[in-house]
Design a protein around this motif. Structure first.
Motif, PDB file in Angstrom:
ATOM      1  N   SER A 295      -5.217 101.900  44.682  1.00  0.00           N
ATOM      2  CA  SER A 295      -4.099 102.788  44.998  1.00  0.00           C
ATOM      3  C   SER A 295      -3.013 102.700  43.936  1.00  0.00           C
ATOM      4  O   SER A 295      -2.463 103.709  43.502  1.00  0.00           O
ATOM      5  CB  SER A 295      -3.514 102.430  46.362  1.00  0.00           C
TER       6      SER A 295
ATOM      7  N   GLN B  49       0.861 108.754  49.803  1.00  0.00           N
ATOM      8  CA  GLN B  49      -0.520 109.044  50.185  1.00  0.00           C
ATOM      9  C   GLN B  49      -1.363 107.771  50.169  1.00  0.00           C
ATOM     10  O   GLN B  49      -2.172 107.538  51.072  1.00  0.00           O
ATOM     11  CB  GLN B  49      -1.122 110.089  49.237  1.00  0.00           C
TER      12      GLN B  49
ATOM     13  N   LYS C 121      -3.269 105.992  53.325  1.00  0.00           N
ATOM     14  CA  LYS C 121      -4.699 105.666  53.327  1.00  0.00           C
ATOM     15  C   LYS C 121      -4.920 104.195  53.622  1.00  0.00           C
ATOM     16  O   LYS C 121      -5.794 103.829  54.398  1.00  0.00           O
ATOM     17  CB  LYS C 121      -5.345 106.020  51.982  1.00  0.00           C
TER      18      LYS C 121
ATOM     19  N   GLN D 169      -6.945 102.633  56.796  1.00  0.00           N
ATOM     20  CA  GLN D 169      -8.075 101.725  56.613  1.00  0.00           C
ATOM     21  C   GLN D 169      -7.809 100.374  57.269  1.00  0.00           C
ATOM     22  O   GLN D 169      -8.708  99.779  57.854  1.00  0.00           O
ATOM     23  CB  GLN D 169      -8.392 101.561  55.127  1.00  0.00           C
TER      24      GLN D 169
END
Length: 135
Positions: free
Chosen positions: A15, A38, A42, A46
């Motif tokens: 990331s 974003q 994510k 997760q």
């Protein structure tokens, strides 16, 4: 480092790499901020999914341990009872449901085995497949 932690760490590194490349290509702080948001979203999703999996596995393991403990307690109590012979009685437990099976000496033995099972915490139900030995 556990598999869960290693996977989380890898996602985090990827990331940040994505964010850095976005900063270089777009050149604006706003675009970089969007990419960070974003990536964080994510990672959060997760991590939540991983937490649910771990929780399900722990719950399943807990049920297994409870079943094993129930079976062990019943077998120990049967073994210590002078009226019963543990070698004659099979005990299995699945999700708190105990199954007794085997051939015993008398109806009194069946009744005593049922008393023992009834005294054990966490037993949800009992299936009695014990039979009295034919003479």
């Amino acid at each position: 480092m556990s598999l869960l932690h290693r996977g989380f760490f890898i996602v985090l590194l990827l990331s940040f790499a994505l964010v850095l490349s976005g900063c270089q290509q777009e050149g604006t702080a706003e675009k970089a901020g969007e990419k960070v948001d974003q990536a964080a979203e994510k990672i959060g999703e997760q991590a939540e999914e991983a937490g649910e999996v771990v929780s399900e596995k722990a719950e399943s393991a807990g049920e297994y341990m409870d079943d094993a403990a129930i079976t062990a307690k019943i077998k120990m109590d049967i073994l210590s009872d002078p009226l019963l012979k543990v070698s004659q009685i099979s005990v299995t437990t699945t999700n708190g449901a105990v199954n007794l099976s085997g051939v015993v000496e008398s109806q009194q033995s069946i009744d005593r085995a049922m008393e023992i099972v009834g005294s054990v915490k966490s037993v949800k139900s009992v299936k009695n497949d014990l039979v009295v030995k034919a003479d």
